[in-house]
Design an enzyme around this catalytic site. Sequence first.
Site, PDB file in Angstrom:
ATOM      1  N   GLN A 272       0.811  -1.219   0.000  1.00 53.91           N
ATOM      2  CA  GLN A 272       0.000   0.000   0.000  1.00 53.91           C
ATOM      3  C   GLN A 272       0.845   1.269   0.000  1.00 53.91           C
ATOM      4  O   GLN A 272       0.316   2.347  -0.209  1.00 53.91           O
ATOM      5  CB  GLN A 272      -0.949   0.002   1.201  1.00 53.91           C
ATOM      6  CG  GLN A 272      -2.010  -1.090   1.120  1.00 53.91           C
ATOM      7  CD  GLN A 272      -2.925  -1.020   2.312  1.00 53.91           C
ATOM      8  OE1 GLN A 272      -2.626  -1.565   3.378  1.00 53.91           O
ATOM      9  NE2 GLN A 272      -4.034  -0.330   2.149  1.00 53.91           N
TER      10      GLN A 272
ATOM     11  N   CYS B 189     -10.705  -0.129   3.112  1.00 53.67           N
ATOM     12  CA  CYS B 189      -9.284  -0.241   2.851  1.00 53.67           C
ATOM     13  C   CYS B 189      -8.756   1.127   2.448  1.00 53.67           C
ATOM     14  O   CYS B 189      -9.393   1.824   1.654  1.00 53.67           O
ATOM     15  CB  CYS B 189      -9.044  -1.257   1.727  1.00 53.67           C
ATOM     16  SG  CYS B 189      -7.319  -1.460   1.264  1.00 53.67           S
ATOM     17  N   LEU B 190      -7.602   1.510   2.990  1.00 52.05           N
ATOM     18  CA  LEU B 190      -7.043   2.824   2.686  1.00 52.05           C
ATOM     19  C   LEU B 190      -6.702   2.970   1.204  1.00 52.05           C
ATOM     20  O   LEU B 190      -6.707   4.075   0.674  1.00 52.05           O
ATOM     21  CB  LEU B 190      -5.805   3.080   3.547  1.00 52.05           C
ATOM     22  CG  LEU B 190      -6.047   3.134   5.058  1.00 52.05           C
ATOM     23  CD1 LEU B 190      -4.743   3.309   5.804  1.00 52.05           C
ATOM     24  CD2 LEU B 190      -7.033   4.239   5.418  1.00 52.05           C
TER      25      LEU B 190
ATOM     26  N   GLU C  19      -4.751  -7.522   6.245  1.00 48.39           N
ATOM     27  CA  GLU C  19      -3.408  -7.043   5.897  1.00 48.39           C
ATOM     28  C   GLU C  19      -2.553  -8.160   5.294  1.00 48.39           C
ATOM     29  O   GLU C  19      -1.792  -7.933   4.355  1.00 48.39           O
ATOM     30  CB  GLU C  19      -2.710  -6.425   7.115  1.00 48.39           C
ATOM     31  CG  GLU C  19      -3.421  -5.218   7.709  1.00 48.39           C
ATOM     32  CD  GLU C  19      -3.765  -4.132   6.698  1.00 48.39           C
ATOM     33  OE1 GLU C  19      -3.007  -3.940   5.726  1.00 48.39           O
ATOM     34  OE2 GLU C  19      -4.809  -3.473   6.877  1.00 48.39           O
TER      35      GLU C  19
ATOM     36  N   HIS D  17      -3.097  -8.531   1.696  1.00 50.83           N
ATOM     37  CA  HIS D  17      -2.345  -7.570   0.878  1.00 50.83           C
ATOM     38  C   HIS D  17      -0.988  -8.139   0.462  1.00 50.83           C
ATOM     39  O   HIS D  17      -0.539  -7.915  -0.656  1.00 50.83           O
ATOM     40  CB  HIS D  17      -2.116  -6.259   1.637  1.00 50.83           C
ATOM     41  CG  HIS D  17      -3.233  -5.282   1.532  1.00 50.83           C
ATOM     42  ND1 HIS D  17      -3.640  -4.729   0.333  1.00 50.83           N
ATOM     43  CD2 HIS D  17      -4.036  -4.735   2.475  1.00 50.83           C
ATOM     44  CE1 HIS D  17      -4.642  -3.877   0.549  1.00 50.83           C
ATOM     45  NE2 HIS D  17      -4.909  -3.874   1.850  1.00 50.83           N
TER      46      HIS D  17
END
Length: 195
Positions: free
Chosen positions: A50, A105-106, A148, A151
Site C-alpha cells: 500500500q 481499505c485505505l 493485511e 495484501h
Amino acid sequence: MILPIIGYGDPVLRKVCEPISPDYPHLKQIIADMYETMYNAYGVGLAAPQVGLGIRLFVIDTAPFGQDEDLSGEEQDLLKNFKRTFINAKMVKEEGEEWGFNEGCLSIPEVREDVYRNETIAITYQDEDFNTKTEVFDGLIARVIQHEYDHTEGILFTDKISSLKKQLIKKKLQNIMEGKARPDYKMKFLAKKGR
C-alpha cells in the site's frame, strides 16, 4: 514521514510479496513511516504494497476499535493495546465460523462492504527484531491481520465479495483508478491514460 497510499488498480497491490531479511535497507525507517502514514489516514492496518513496496511486511494498531462500547471491557482493553509489526508472515490456520464485518481499505477509499472471514487464525511471523513467533488470534484482531496478510498475497477485500456487489462498486473502483477519489490523506493513483 507520511507516505502516499497506493490506490486501487496499481499492479503493486496484486503482487505476491517477497520475504525480507534483517539487512533490508532502511527497514526501521520504513516501519516508522508506515505507522505514521496509517495513523495519518485513521487506519488500523497498513501493508507494504500500500506504500509501493512488494515486501512481506504489515503493521497493525487496533486501538480505534477499542472505543466500541458494544464490546466487553476486556475486549476493549485488548483492542486498545494491540499494536504489532508483522514481517514475513505465513498463515498457518484459519478456522472457526465465518462472520461478516463491514470492511474498508485505505487503498480503496469510499468503498465499504461486508466481508466474511474465519473467527480464529494461527500465524507465524517475525517481529521488528526478527524474532520468530507463532500466535493464535481471534475476533477483530484476527480479521485485521487477515485483511493485511491478504495484501501481502496480492488479494484485496473486494475480491471476497459477491459478483453482484462487485458490479455495484465498479464505477467507484474506476474512479479511484482515474484519481477521482478525494480521501483526506495523501494518495498515489494509477491515472488512466488516453481518456
